[in-house]
Design a protein around this motif. Sequence first.
Motif, short mmCIF file in Angstrom:
data_model
loop_
_atom_site.label_atom_id
_atom_site.label_comp_id
_atom_site.label_asym_id
_atom_site.label_seq_id
_atom_site.Cartn_x
_atom_site.Cartn_y
_atom_site.Cartn_z
N ALA A 1 0.85 -1.17 -0.04
CA ALA A 1 0.02 0.15 0.10
C ALA A 1 0.77 1.35 -0.16
O ALA A 1 0.45 2.32 -0.64
N LEU A 2 2.18 1.24 0.91
CA LEU A 2 3.18 2.39 0.89
C LEU A 2 3.39 2.75 -0.68
O LEU A 2 3.69 3.60 -1.34
N ILE A 3 3.91 1.45 -1.29
CA ILE A 3 4.51 1.49 -2.96
C ILE A 3 3.11 2.18 -3.74
O ILE A 3 3.62 2.98 -4.36
N GLU A 4 2.14 1.81 -3.41
CA GLU A 4 1.04 2.15 -4.31
C GLU A 4 0.81 3.63 -4.04
O GLU A 4 0.56 4.38 -4.95
N MET A 5 0.80 4.19 -2.69
CA MET A 5 0.68 5.58 -2.45
C MET A 5 1.74 6.34 -3.19
O MET A 5 1.45 7.44 -3.62
N LEU A 6 2.98 6.00 -2.99
CA LEU A 6 4.19 6.70 -3.66
C LEU A 6 3.98 6.83 -4.86
O LEU A 6 4.25 7.94 -5.45
N ILE A 7 3.64 5.81 -5.59
CA ILE A 7 3.55 6.15 -7.08
C ILE A 7 2.27 6.86 -7.46
O ILE A 7 2.46 7.55 -8.45
N GLU A 8 1.23 6.52 -6.77
CA GLU A 8 0.07 7.49 -7.03
C GLU A 8 0.57 9.06 -6.92
O GLU A 8 0.15 9.91 -7.87
N LEU A 9 1.31 9.18 -5.90
CA LEU A 9 1.64 10.74 -5.51
C LEU A 9 2.57 11.27 -6.67
O LEU A 9 2.50 12.36 -7.44
N GLN A 10 3.47 10.17 -7.09
CA GLN A 10 4.39 10.77 -8.06
C GLN A 10 3.58 10.88 -9.57
O GLN A 10 4.10 11.85 -10.01
N GLU A 11 2.69 9.75 -9.73
CA GLU A 11 1.98 10.22 -11.04
C GLU A 11 1.27 11.57 -11.02
O GLU A 11 1.05 12.39 -12.11
N GLU A 12 0.64 11.77 -9.96
CA GLU A 12 -0.08 12.97 -9.53
C GLU A 12 0.62 14.22 -9.69
O GLU A 12 0.18 15.25 -10.42
N PHE A 13 1.62 14.28 -9.13
CA PHE A 13 2.42 15.46 -9.27
C PHE A 13 3.72 15.42 -10.28
O PHE A 13 4.47 16.54 -10.27
N GLU A 14 3.62 14.40 -10.94
CA GLU A 14 4.51 14.52 -12.22
C GLU A 14 6.10 14.39 -11.62
O GLU A 14 6.88 15.19 -12.28
N VAL A 15 6.08 13.79 -10.48
CA VAL A 15 7.51 13.77 -9.94
C VAL A 15 7.95 12.29 -10.34
O VAL A 15 7.41 11.31 -9.68
N ARG A 16 9.18 11.91 -10.94
CA ARG A 16 9.14 10.76 -11.31
C ARG A 16 10.92 10.36 -10.91
O ARG A 16 11.32 9.44 -11.83
N PHE A 17 11.42 10.99 -10.23
CA PHE A 17 12.93 10.79 -10.19
C PHE A 17 13.34 10.32 -8.82
O PHE A 17 14.56 10.36 -8.39
N PHE A 18 12.19 9.65 -8.07
CA PHE A 18 12.73 8.88 -6.81
C PHE A 18 13.43 7.71 -7.16
O PHE A 18 13.15 7.02 -8.06
N VAL A 19 14.35 7.63 -6.34
CA VAL A 19 15.02 6.35 -6.34
C VAL A 19 15.15 5.72 -5.00
O VAL A 19 14.79 6.24 -4.22
N GLN A 20 15.24 4.41 -5.04
CA GLN A 20 15.21 3.64 -3.71
C GLN A 20 16.20 4.44 -2.55
O GLN A 20 15.85 4.39 -1.37
N GLU A 21 17.28 4.99 -3.12
CA GLU A 21 18.06 5.82 -1.98
C GLU A 21 17.49 6.66 -1.32
O GLU A 21 17.56 7.06 -0.08
N ASP A 22 16.56 7.51 -2.13
CA ASP A 22 15.62 8.56 -1.36
C ASP A 22 14.74 8.00 -0.30
O ASP A 22 14.72 8.55 0.78
N LEU A 23 14.33 6.79 -0.60
CA LEU A 23 13.25 6.09 0.26
C LEU A 23 13.77 5.69 1.67
O LEU A 23 13.37 5.91 2.57
#
Lengths: 194, 80
Positions: free
Chosen positions: B37-59
């Motif tokens: 669910a956390l992965i789902e939320m993060l991806i949904e937010l990235q899609e919504e805000f058009e932020v696509r450059f998260f990497v695992q290191e950020d998390l």
Amino acid sequence: MLDENELWILSFYRTSEISGALFFGRLAKSMKPGPIQRDMTKHFTDEAVHAWYWTACIEKLGSKPIKLSAAYQDQYLSAAGMPANLMEVLAITQVFERRAIHQYMLHSQIPNIQPETEEALGKIVEDEKWHIQWIRDALRSMEGDYGKDLIDATLKRFHEADQEVYRTMSQEHEERIKHLIKQKTGRMENVRSR
Amino acid sequence: MFDQDKLKEKIAEFIKKPVSFLKEETALTDLVAESFALIEMLIELQEEFEVRFFVQEDLRSIKTLGDLIRLFESHATASP
């Protein structure tokens, strides 16, 4: 009636397909319109149908699915860490789908496999090939955003995690299949020697 | 300009709680306990805000809701 090993394996497939369907189904809701949204929606429906194939197969063979808590996917998250973006989700899925095809192909080598199981395996493997193809295309389409080098490095990292998962959970699955192959080969040899 | 209020609204919508429930010091794992669910939320937010450059290191560096908001702000600024 399925023996204990066969029932565990088919139930494990069923559980993993359900986990995949639920995850991709929820993710597909978040996607913006486009090829990834379309293909991810098809992917999630395939996984749900596969879960149905295994449920029906187990019932036709006179058993009931075992309720298992763990699926392949949980192990992947533990070994590889949580994917941080859509590219990483697709990369881990690509590696996971290749492993699933390997396991299903191994299963299809069991001598005297029941026609119900063989039919389900055949249909599912065809779908899994398409899953690998659409994800490969999607990852290529992301090279502009993430860079080819990062995508390749991510695939490599998840491939290493796959080896780790294989050493633990998948190995149990493979050992159960090898046991079945041995058991059935033994039975065939006994029939031949009579 | 990154809209922090809109991000909070989306997170509240996702976890089905009012925005007032969200505190910056709240651990992300307390907001969304289940990994998928956390992965789902993060991806949904990235899609919504058009932020696509998260990497695992950020998390790995984010533990709280405040960390997540700051991460979105920095990536939104960095995104073309």
